[in-house]
Design an enzyme around this catalytic site. Sequence first.
Site, PDB file in Angstrom:
ATOM      1  CB  SER A 116       7.500  -5.603  -4.964  1.00 49.45           C
ATOM      2  OG  SER A 116       6.715  -5.752  -5.943  1.00 49.45           O
ATOM      3  CG  ASN A 187       3.028  -4.330  -3.723  1.00 52.71           C
ATOM      4  OD1 ASN A 187       2.916  -2.959  -4.036  1.00 52.71           O
ATOM      5  ND2 ASN A 187       4.455  -4.904  -3.649  1.00 52.71           N
TER       6      ASN A 187
END
Length: 288
Positions: A116, A187
């Site tokens: 991520s 993110n």
Amino acid sequence: MIVGVIGAGQMGAGIAQVSAGAGHEVLLSDIDIARAEAGKAGIAKALGRLIAKDKMTQGDADALLGRITPVADHAAFAPAALVIEAATEREEIKRAIFASVGAHLSDSAILASNTSSIPITRLAQAAPDPARFIGVHFFNPVPVMGLIELIRGLATSDTTLASVEAFGRGLGKEIVHTNDAPGFIVNRVLMPLINEAVFALGEGVATMQDIDTGCRLGLNHPMGPITLADFIGLDTCLEIIRVLHSGTGDPKFRPAPLLVQYVEAGWVGKKAGRGFYDWTGEAPVPTR
């Protein structure tokens, strides 16, 4: 197509479920066969809930589960055309996995990471062929969330990108492309929000309930950032924020001290039963 999934936790099991649901044969592994089998059992439990709600038939569930095979080691991935790593968000762990599984893959197999935040170009150093390495970031819970971020490393080939994009669209997911920058798209935007919410909590700006309610209603989000952090896992949030901080050198990404403290206490969120909220009762209760 035969798809390998490394990591049978929440993310890996979700990837295995949607892949098998799209008709692919799935090989599912973890640190041992028991954990791989537990991952498949978790998928069966999730499908059982869908059956109970009349959202899936027993026959369809049985067929989906029949396409998932727990395996004991990376040698079993030899016939796979695509292998997706979904292990802990720690670079040293991922690199070790790529070196291990890469020794068993064919010369045409694609190796992908569900990271991520960690740069794909750097992770590709541990892959057998960086041209056949790519980032494929699913979102939790995988069967529900409709997005995949595709991250192309410096050496990722056009063929690899096109193949994995077709795979993702075949799962019914929307695809977004992002350059190989720390945190990618989601993110890069989300983690500073969560981190700042924790700063606000630690500085006494407001209670966590009011921070969550304010952001949920004021920003029209489905849940507040502190609740979301507990669902993601505070340890995972901290790892991503540290990647953003070290990868950019920008002090705006420094981790909130309260977040570090909670992780050091082992209060890492819903999966541990306690994070910023205590999740052990019928309703979450703030822990401060």
